[in-house]
Design a protein around this motif. Structure first.
Motif, PDB file in Angstrom:
ATOM      1  N   TYR A   1       0.819  -1.207   0.000  1.00  0.00           N
ATOM      2  CA  TYR A   1       0.000   0.000   0.000  1.00  0.00           C
ATOM      3  C   TYR A   1       0.860   1.269   0.000  1.00  0.00           C
ATOM      4  CZ  TYR A   1      -4.302  -2.638   0.778  1.00  0.00           C
ATOM      5  OH  TYR A   1      -5.370  -3.481   0.639  1.00  0.00           O
ATOM      6  N   VAL A   2       1.994   1.221   0.715  1.00  0.00           N
ATOM      7  CA  VAL A   2       2.898   2.382   0.742  1.00  0.00           C
ATOM      8  C   VAL A   2       3.461   2.649  -0.654  1.00  0.00           C
ATOM      9  CG1 VAL A   2       5.151   3.194   1.563  1.00  0.00           C
ATOM     10  CG2 VAL A   2       3.522   2.194   3.175  1.00  0.00           C
ATOM     11  N   GLU A   3       3.814   1.566  -1.374  1.00  0.00           N
ATOM     12  CA  GLU A   3       4.342   1.716  -2.733  1.00  0.00           C
ATOM     13  C   GLU A   3       3.269   2.272  -3.679  1.00  0.00           C
ATOM     14  OE1 GLU A   3       7.002   1.538  -5.983  1.00  0.00           O
ATOM     15  OE2 GLU A   3       7.220   1.705  -3.803  1.00  0.00           O
ATOM     16  N   LYS A   4       2.030   1.781  -3.534  1.00  0.00           N
ATOM     17  CA  LYS A   4       0.928   2.297  -4.361  1.00  0.00           C
ATOM     18  C   LYS A   4       0.708   3.783  -4.083  1.00  0.00           C
ATOM     19  CE  LYS A   4      -1.705  -2.020  -4.802  1.00  0.00           C
ATOM     20  NZ  LYS A   4      -2.929  -2.730  -4.392  1.00  0.00           N
ATOM     21  N   LYS A   5       0.791   4.151  -2.815  1.00  0.00           N
ATOM     22  CA  LYS A   5       0.603   5.552  -2.436  1.00  0.00           C
ATOM     23  C   LYS A   5       1.714   6.417  -3.021  1.00  0.00           C
ATOM     24  CE  LYS A   5      -0.079   8.452   1.644  1.00  0.00           C
ATOM     25  NZ  LYS A   5      -0.133   8.476   3.123  1.00  0.00           N
ATOM     26  N   ARG A   6       2.951   5.917  -2.986  1.00  0.00           N
ATOM     27  CA  ARG A   6       4.089   6.660  -3.535  1.00  0.00           C
ATOM     28  C   ARG A   6       3.914   6.895  -5.037  1.00  0.00           C
ATOM     29  NH1 ARG A   6       8.583   5.966  -6.324  1.00  0.00           N
ATOM     30  NH2 ARG A   6       8.110   3.763  -6.691  1.00  0.00           N
ATOM     31  N   LYS A   7       3.501   5.841  -5.762  1.00  0.00           N
ATOM     32  CA  LYS A   7       3.301   5.956  -7.208  1.00  0.00           C
ATOM     33  C   LYS A   7       2.153   6.905  -7.527  1.00  0.00           C
ATOM     34  CE  LYS A   7       5.141   1.444  -8.587  1.00  0.00           C
ATOM     35  NZ  LYS A   7       4.827   0.122  -9.179  1.00  0.00           N
ATOM     36  N   LEU A   8       1.113   6.860  -6.694  1.00  0.00           N
ATOM     37  CA  LEU A   8      -0.034   7.746  -6.909  1.00  0.00           C
ATOM     38  C   LEU A   8       0.377   9.207  -6.745  1.00  0.00           C
ATOM     39  CD1 LEU A   8      -3.058   7.420  -7.539  1.00  0.00           C
ATOM     40  CD2 LEU A   8      -3.509   7.534  -5.097  1.00  0.00           C
ATOM     41  N   LYS A   9       1.191   9.491  -5.738  1.00  0.00           N
ATOM     42  CA  LYS A   9       1.671  10.858  -5.521  1.00  0.00           C
ATOM     43  C   LYS A   9       2.534  11.328  -6.684  1.00  0.00           C
ATOM     44  CE  LYS A   9       1.559  11.243  -0.481  1.00  0.00           C
ATOM     45  NZ  LYS A   9       2.362  11.422   0.746  1.00  0.00           N
ATOM     46  N   MET A  10       3.326  10.414  -7.237  1.00  0.00           N
ATOM     47  CA  MET A  10       4.159  10.760  -8.389  1.00  0.00           C
ATOM     48  C   MET A  10       3.297  11.108  -9.601  1.00  0.00           C
ATOM     49  SD  MET A  10       7.357   8.083  -8.233  1.00  0.00           S
ATOM     50  CE  MET A  10       7.950   8.643  -9.826  1.00  0.00           C
ATOM     51  N   ARG A  11       2.217  10.334  -9.813  1.00  0.00           N
ATOM     52  CA  ARG A  11       1.313  10.604 -10.933  1.00  0.00           C
ATOM     53  C   ARG A  11       0.620  11.955 -10.762  1.00  0.00           C
ATOM     54  NH1 ARG A  11      -1.535   4.667 -10.989  1.00  0.00           N
ATOM     55  NH2 ARG A  11       0.213   3.489 -11.876  1.00  0.00           N
ATOM     56  N   ILE A  12       0.185  12.232  -9.541  1.00  0.00           N
ATOM     57  CA  ILE A  12      -0.478  13.513  -9.264  1.00  0.00           C
ATOM     58  C   ILE A  12       0.474  14.677  -9.556  1.00  0.00           C
ATOM     59  CG2 ILE A  12      -1.350  14.976  -7.385  1.00  0.00           C
ATOM     60  CD1 ILE A  12      -2.584  12.413  -6.186  1.00  0.00           C
ATOM     61  N   LYS A  13       1.710  14.528  -9.101  1.00  0.00           N
ATOM     62  CA  LYS A  13       2.716  15.578  -9.332  1.00  0.00           C
ATOM     63  C   LYS A  13       2.959  15.777 -10.824  1.00  0.00           C
ATOM     64  CE  LYS A  13       7.498  16.826  -8.274  1.00  0.00           C
ATOM     65  NZ  LYS A  13       8.764  16.377  -7.639  1.00  0.00           N
ATOM     66  N   MET A  14       3.072  14.657 -11.558  1.00  0.00           N
ATOM     67  CA  MET A  14       3.339  14.719 -12.987  1.00  0.00           C
ATOM     68  C   MET A  14       2.187  15.397 -13.733  1.00  0.00           C
ATOM     69  SD  MET A  14       4.072  11.564 -15.612  1.00  0.00           S
ATOM     70  CE  MET A  14       2.369  10.994 -15.502  1.00  0.00           C
ATOM     71  N   ILE A  15       0.945  15.029 -13.400  1.00  0.00           N
ATOM     72  CA  ILE A  15      -0.222  15.610 -14.079  1.00  0.00           C
ATOM     73  C   ILE A  15      -0.343  17.105 -13.765  1.00  0.00           C
ATOM     74  CG2 ILE A  15      -2.751  15.590 -14.208  1.00  0.00           C
ATOM     75  CD1 ILE A  15      -2.606  12.566 -13.818  1.00  0.00           C
ATOM     76  N   LYS A  16      -0.049  17.478 -12.527  1.00  0.00           N
ATOM     77  CA  LYS A  16      -0.097  18.895 -12.155  1.00  0.00           C
ATOM     78  C   LYS A  16       0.909  19.697 -12.976  1.00  0.00           C
ATOM     79  CE  LYS A  16      -1.851  18.822  -7.398  1.00  0.00           C
ATOM     80  NZ  LYS A  16      -1.507  19.037  -5.971  1.00  0.00           N
ATOM     81  N   GLU A  17       2.084  19.110 -13.159  1.00  0.00           N
ATOM     82  CA  GLU A  17       3.116  19.797 -13.951  1.00  0.00           C
ATOM     83  C   GLU A  17       2.690  19.933 -15.410  1.00  0.00           C
ATOM     84  OE1 GLU A  17       6.586  17.459 -13.305  1.00  0.00           O
ATOM     85  OE2 GLU A  17       7.032  18.360 -11.343  1.00  0.00           O
ATOM     86  N   ILE A  18       2.046  18.877 -15.957  1.00  0.00           N
ATOM     87  CA  ILE A  18       1.580  18.918 -17.353  1.00  0.00           C
ATOM     88  C   ILE A  18       0.503  19.988 -17.528  1.00  0.00           C
ATOM     89  CG2 ILE A  18       0.318  17.642 -19.133  1.00  0.00           C
ATOM     90  CD1 ILE A  18       1.736  15.103 -18.095  1.00  0.00           C
TER      91      ILE A  18
END
Length: 218
Positions: A190-207
């Motif tokens: 679950y921690v790894e899923k949460k980490r990947k989710l935060k990375m996706r959110i950051k990436m989409i915000k930047e886009i």
């Protein structure tokens, strides 16, 4: 709406250069607008998932507490007299031997009766078992699987108690080790899923932030 590619090419044949440029700009704006809308939907979906994942991590962490407490109690119940009692077997019964072999796997020693008698009289035994529980001494997934298989072969606490009361705390410790490892894997997942989710959110915000065609919400 965006025109089909074939129709778009056909129309472009009859347009001037300036009209072609204008058509291209309009088409680009449409695609950027659509892409931006999808990205915002993804962003909303991902952000909505974060609290649920956080709750799951916390729930899995809470599961470790009673398991660890049960294991600590089992280790504290280990007495020198009990270890001597187990060592007094000329050859331990199969039930007792299964428990001793499982502990030997974690201690990284040969799973023989001769080796078991050696670690049973080791004054550092209780300390080593405690360190394994705390994760201060490393053990592998392979060791957990091997120990679990040894204890799953129709073996239960009542059977161990009937054969040797002194061996019960060691059985409880082995069961607790397996439970802790499974909970640990769930938490890490679950921690790894949460980490990947935060990375996706950051990436989409930047886009979205860098999109030159984005429409500012009023």
């Amino acid at each position: 709406e965006s025109l089909p590619h074939s129709l778009h090419n056909e129309i472009c044949k009859y347009l001037t250069f300036e009209e072609n440029v204008q058509m291209h700009v309009l088409n680009t704006k449409f695609h950027h607008k659509t892409s931006s809308s999808l990205q915002r939907l993804y962003l909303y979906d991902y952000q909505s998932s974060l609290p649920d994942l956080t709750a799951k991590v916390e729930a899995e962490c809470l599961k470790t507490h009673p398991v660890r407490e049960a294991a600590y109690r089992a280790v504290k119940m280990l007495k020198r007299d009990d270890m001597m009692e187990v060592r007094c077997f000329k050859m331990p019964p199969d039930v007792v031997n299964s428990v001793l072999v499982a502990v030997s796997v974690y201690l990284k020693v040969d799973p023989t009766w001769t080796q078991s008698k050696k670690w049973l009289k080791d004054p550092r035994l209780i300390g080593r078992l405690s360190k394994l529980l705390l994760g201060e001494e490393a053990y592998s997934q392979k060791e957990v699987i091997m120990a679990e298989k040894l204890l799953e072969a129709g073996l239960n606490r009542q059977q161990v108690h009937r054969c040797s009361r002194a061996c019960v705390p060691l059985y409880d410790w082995c069961i607790a080790m397996t439970s802790i490892y499974k909970v640990k894997l769930a938490v890490e997942s679950y921690v790894e899923k949460k980490r990947k989710l935060k990375m996706r959110i950051k990436m989409i915000k930047e886009i979205i932030h860098s999109d030159p065609w984005q429409v500012k919400s009023s």
